[in-house]
Scaffold this active site. Structure first.
Site, PDB file in Angstrom:
ATOM      1  N   SER A  38       0.801  -1.230   0.000  1.00 52.05           N
ATOM      2  CA  SER A  38       0.000   0.000   0.000  1.00 52.05           C
ATOM      3  C   SER A  38       0.832   1.278   0.000  1.00 52.05           C
ATOM      4  O   SER A  38       0.336   2.339  -0.337  1.00 52.05           O
ATOM      5  CB  SER A  38      -0.968   0.026   1.188  1.00 52.05           C
ATOM      6  OG  SER A  38      -0.277   0.231   2.396  1.00 52.05           O
ATOM      7  N   LYS A  79       0.833   4.296   6.934  1.00 47.17           N
ATOM      8  CA  LYS A  79       0.255   5.119   5.863  1.00 47.17           C
ATOM      9  C   LYS A  79       0.855   6.517   5.947  1.00 47.17           C
ATOM     10  O   LYS A  79       1.509   6.884   6.904  1.00 47.17           O
ATOM     11  CB  LYS A  79      -1.269   5.224   6.008  1.00 47.17           C
ATOM     12  CG  LYS A  79      -2.016   3.909   6.038  1.00 47.17           C
ATOM     13  CD  LYS A  79      -2.103   3.255   4.703  1.00 47.17           C
ATOM     14  CE  LYS A  79      -2.935   1.982   4.803  1.00 47.17           C
ATOM     15  NZ  LYS A  79      -2.695   1.064   3.717  1.00 47.17           N
TER      16      LYS A  79
END
Length: 170
Positions: A38, A79
């Site tokens: 990701s 993230k």
């Protein structure tokens, strides 16, 4: 006499080193292994990162790579911080991100796309997205799109493994 020498020369230093290692891990930094793509290409699957603990909300800046606990997914995630408390985040269908009405420069995003929308970040909470936007289960997809301050664990700072990727994260 010999037993005292062994204890003072070997056992005591080992115990002190162990205690110091535990204190450093608890209060200063720790290592994580990245399980997904990701954050690609910035961070690759199985990269090992050094993460520094975060104790001050003011040390968090847009663009930081942050490790936090997702209560919704019941796992630790890595993230990029996109929205700070009270920000308005708007994401177009083409993947452009606007923060408080201003286009956000995100040169680290190579694979753009995914869900768009507008998000108003509540006070004391944060909005996160992966760099690999088409392959990132991030704030855009969660039932509760925001992460509370208390769930933030640290900032990812360095890649330490694999050795050919060692370096600071940007």
């Amino acid at each position: 006499m010999r037993v005292k020498k062994i204890i003072s020369d070997y056992i005591v230093p080992i115990v002190i080193a162990f205690i110091l290692a535990m204190l450093i891990r608890q209060f200063i930094f720790y290592k994580v292994v990245v399980p997904t793509a990701s954050m690609s290409p910035t961070i690759q699957v199985n990269d090992q990162l050094i993460v520094t603990k975060v104790y001050n909300r003011n040390s968090l800046k847009r663009g930081d790579i942050v490790v936090f606990n997702s209560k919704e997914l019941n796992e630790e995630l890595i993230k990029r911080l996109i929205g700070l408390p009270n920000d308005t985040i708007s994401i177009t269908e083409s993947g452009k991100v606007y923060v408080n009405g201003k286009l956000s420069d995100q040169p680290y995003v190579v694979y753009n796309g995914g869900k768009g929308g507008t998000y108003k970040v509540p006070a004391g909470e944060y909005f996160f997205m992966g760099d690999n936007r088409v392959n990132s289960l991030d704030s855009r997809y969660w039932k509760n799109s925001y992460i509370q301050w208390s769930d933030i664990k640290g900032k990812a700072r360095f890649i330490v493994y694999p050795f050919n990727r060692i370096g600071l994260l940007k």
